[in-house]
Design a protein around this motif. Structure first.
Motif, mmCIF file in Angstrom:
data_model
loop_
_atom_site.group_PDB
_atom_site.id
_atom_site.type_symbol
_atom_site.label_atom_id
_atom_site.label_comp_id
_atom_site.label_asym_id
_atom_site.label_seq_id
_atom_site.Cartn_x
_atom_site.Cartn_y
_atom_site.Cartn_z
ATOM 1 N N ASN A 64 -6.430 10.611 -4.859
ATOM 2 C CA ASN A 64 -6.461 9.890 -6.080
ATOM 3 C C ASN A 64 -5.381 10.229 -7.116
ATOM 4 O OD1 ASN A 64 -9.055 8.673 -5.478
ATOM 5 N ND2 ASN A 64 -10.302 10.136 -6.565
ATOM 6 N N THR B 235 -17.880 1.505 -2.201
ATOM 7 C CA THR B 235 -18.422 0.639 -3.249
ATOM 8 C C THR B 235 -19.945 0.920 -3.494
ATOM 9 O OG1 THR B 235 -19.146 -1.127 -1.655
ATOM 10 C CG2 THR B 235 -16.943 -1.360 -2.762
ATOM 11 N N PHE C 246 -12.472 4.830 1.031
ATOM 12 C CA PHE C 246 -13.134 4.182 -0.152
ATOM 13 C C PHE C 246 -14.663 3.866 -0.344
ATOM 14 C CE2 PHE C 246 -8.408 3.159 -0.845
ATOM 15 C CZ PHE C 246 -8.440 3.942 -1.807
ATOM 16 N N SER D 277 -7.693 1.983 -6.297
ATOM 17 C CA SER D 277 -7.984 1.534 -4.891
ATOM 18 C C SER D 277 -6.721 1.804 -3.909
ATOM 19 C CB SER D 277 -8.246 -0.245 -4.939
ATOM 20 O OG SER D 277 -6.715 -0.591 -5.573
ATOM 21 N N ASP D 278 -5.871 2.487 -4.353
ATOM 22 C CA ASP D 278 -4.534 2.669 -3.681
ATOM 23 C C ASP D 278 -4.507 4.483 -3.702
ATOM 24 O OD1 ASP D 278 -2.455 2.574 -1.540
ATOM 25 O OD2 ASP D 278 -1.539 1.215 -2.847
ATOM 26 N N CYS E 29 -14.536 5.776 -5.498
ATOM 27 C CA CYS E 29 -14.604 4.393 -5.951
ATOM 28 C C CYS E 29 -13.498 3.717 -6.009
ATOM 29 C CB CYS E 29 -15.517 4.338 -7.144
ATOM 30 S SG CYS E 29 -14.926 4.781 -8.555
ATOM 31 N N ILE E 30 -13.319 2.290 -6.062
ATOM 32 C CA ILE E 30 -11.925 1.768 -6.362
ATOM 33 C C ILE E 30 -11.851 0.913 -7.507
ATOM 34 C CG2 ILE E 30 -11.735 1.349 -3.803
ATOM 35 C CD1 ILE E 30 -13.020 -1.514 -3.908
ATOM 36 N N ASP E 31 -12.875 1.203 -8.257
ATOM 37 C CA ASP E 31 -12.690 0.623 -9.961
ATOM 38 C C ASP E 31 -13.446 1.484 -10.787
ATOM 39 O OD1 ASP E 31 -13.442 -1.124 -12.174
ATOM 40 O OD2 ASP E 31 -12.017 -2.546 -10.989
ATOM 41 N N ASN F 146 0.878 -1.312 0.073
ATOM 42 C CA ASN F 146 -0.008 -0.023 0.005
ATOM 43 C C ASN F 146 1.105 1.257 -0.063
ATOM 44 O OD1 ASN F 146 -2.606 -1.054 0.092
ATOM 45 N ND2 ASN F 146 -3.007 -0.841 2.009
#
Length: 555
Positions: A226, A442, A440, A180-181, A342-344, A49
């Motif tokens: 981000n 979803t 984060f 996501s990181d 969001c992570i994607d 991470n």
């Protein structure tokens, strides 16, 4: 046929286009190995991470090139000897080092796999330094088809900006390029031609002349960020400062970096920021990046939600509703997109739907609900219904149209109607913003919070709007029965259990509710004066009149 029924038919003919079937791709979309390397979470990525980036660059507008390094500090999640970082292959890596020693690496397109000399032990905090140079991709149609924008202002001064959402931060600096990181904080250092100013995210820590003809600017971000929000701007900027007082008497620094010759108009135009921040605070809590301040930077492209350095290029123009939608929309992303993330990219609807919906909230808070509905109605014709708002995960999916903006905001507007209690609805939205502040999120978490706070099962509605391209279509038939009107109705929808309540009224009278499901329902409505109409301004749906006897279909 009575006049009120004719009016119903004419009304639904006007919205029949909403019921069109989506244009499906002729064959399944194909993704490349590079899509998977960029979009997936492989062991070479999940093993660490990132906690801090230290990006240090010289920028040369004459050659349109950059040169420097990025130090990546990370915490080891699982022991490893091989890690993946990302940098576009048109940029040349000079070295990758750890502890001063060079590391071996191999490239696979834009993915770089680094082999460590020593095993990286769990929970250890380590660093690598990537030194590189090259000419980053030039923007084609920024910010949508982004990269570096190497421009001149009207006086011939260099004016440079970068936009890379979707394209990726790795188009210009080495990083772990996955949503996501995020680093816990970041420092950026830029050396640029003397006489110009480099503006980046966060607060300016230091400015000093270096060498014979350069000035060095050091900026720092004290929050997670981000990677696509990290930005660089160069121009003949002047700084306008102001202050926002929150409702609990806290003071937020406001910074506007504008081209020198636009200072006067910018001072007047950005007065709307105070009211916007007050609106967003009232509905969603304090501005989420208080320590770093609220900042806007004038850019040679339309705009982008760069955290604490919002890109603005709308030429100081308000729309027909009296506000600058770029300023209002991109600032909304500080809540939905930058703080809550969001992570994607498949779930990018979260960023865009909520930020677009916040535009209408601003209009309502400023000019009242009827004006907000009019504003929403201008966005409704922009919905395409060609693709689901949710995309495939793990492949760096890029949405092909703007439905995540406009269909997304109409999903939220429709849910407000379903909840049918503004206090509950807006408190539920506030809960989403505050519970996932600097976290984060979803799609499932968003839906779970809204269902919990409204005490309604909104899942079938979300399922239809997010996972299917076609809008829900109400199929109906109206029959006169004395003093009553018999309405037979059902939803044509893909989502199992779809049951969005449907509002109706006579002329401009009070709203009533039909509890429509995917099964035929029959409702007797006492006749009232005026024509019967459904809530086209409150909900998003298509409609069609059912012509055949319903009994035959049921047989």
């Amino acid at each position: 046929m009575r006049k009120w029924l004719v009016a119903v038919v004419a009304f639904f003919y006007s919205i029949a286009l909403l019921a069109q079937q989506p244009l499906q791709p002729s064959e399944p979309e194909r993704f490349t190995r590079q899509d998977s390397l960029r979009g997936s979470l492989r062991p070479e990525r999940t093993c660490y991470n990132v906690t801090f980036y230290d990006l240090n660059l010289s920028v040369d507008p004459v050659t349109k090139s950059i040169a420097g390094s990025n130090t990546i500090r990370y915490r080891v999640r699982a022991p490893f000897k091989r890690m993946q970082i990302d940098l576009f292959e048109n940029l040349t890596i000079e070295s990758i080092k750890q502890g001063g020693e060079s590391l071996k690496y191999v490239r696979e397109g834009n993915a770089i796999f680094v082999t460590m000399k020593a095993a990286q032990e769990k929970d250890a905090v380590e660093e690598i330094k990537v030194t590189y140079h090259g000419k980053p991709r030039e923007a084609v149609n920024p910010p949508w088809d982004g990269g570096f924008s190497w421009k001149k202002d009207s006086l011939g001064n260099d004016w440079v900006g970068v936009s890379c959402e979707g394209l990726g931060a790795s188009s210009w600096w080495p990083c772990k390029d996955h949503l996501s990181d995020e680093p816990d904080s970041m420092r950026t250092t830029f050396r640029v031609p003397r006489g110009l100013k480099a503006v980046s995210n966060g607060r300016l820590l230091q400015k000093q002349d270096v060498g014979e003809n350069q000035t060095e600017f050091v900026w720092a971000v004290s929050y997670s960020i981000n990677t696509y929000n990290v930005t660089f701007n160069l121009g003949d900027y002047v700084l306008i400062t102001d202050e926002y007082r929150s409702r609990d008497y806290r003071y937020l620094d406001l910074n506007y970096h504008v081209l020198r010759y636009n200072e006067a108009k910018a001072r007047v135009h950005f007065e709307q920021v105070i009211g916007m921040l007050d609106t967003y605070e009232w509905f969603f809590g304090h501005f989420p990046f208080w320590r770093d301040g609220y900042s806007v930077v004038e850019t040679p492209y339309l705009g982008m939600e760069h955290q604490s350095a919002i890109a603005y290029g709308n030429n100081y123009k308000n729309n027909a509703f009296g506000f600058d939608f770029i300023l209002i929309h991109e600032s909304a992303h500080e809540y939905f997109g930058n703080s809550l993330s969001c992570i994607d990219p498949a779930e990018m609807w979260i960023h865009e739907a909520f930020a677009t919906y916040m535009e209408s909230i601003y209009v309502e808070n400023t000019d009242g609900y009827p004006k907000a509905v009019k504003y929403l109605m201008t966005q409704k014709p922009l919905i395409k219904n060609k693709y689901p708002m949710m995309g495939p995960r793990g492949v760096n999916y890029q949405h092909k149209d703007t439905d995540i903006y406009f269909k997304g905001t109409w999903l939220l507007h429709s849910l407000r109607c379903v909840v049918d209690d503004d206090n509950i609805w807006f408190m539920a939205l506030r809960k989403v913003a505050l519970e996932r502040n600097h976290k984060f999120v979803t799609t499932k978490q968003i839906i779970d919070i809204l269902c919990r706070e409204t005490e309604k099962d909104l899942r079938p509605i979300f399922d239809q709007f997010l996972n299917y391209a076609a809008p829900p279509v109400v199929e109906y038939r109206v029959t006169e029965k004395g003093d009553f009107i018999e309405v037979q109705h059902r939803w044509i929808a893909d989502a199992k259990g779809f049951n969005m309540p449907l509002k109706y009224r006579f002329a401009y009278g009070p709203w009533h509710t039909l509890y429509t499901t995917r099964e035929w329902q029959t409702t007797l409505i006492r006749r009232s004066q005026g024509w019967l109409n459904f809530a086209y301004e409150l909900q998003y749906f298509g409609a069609r009149i059912y012509q055949e006897p319903i009994q035959k279909q049921q047989e």
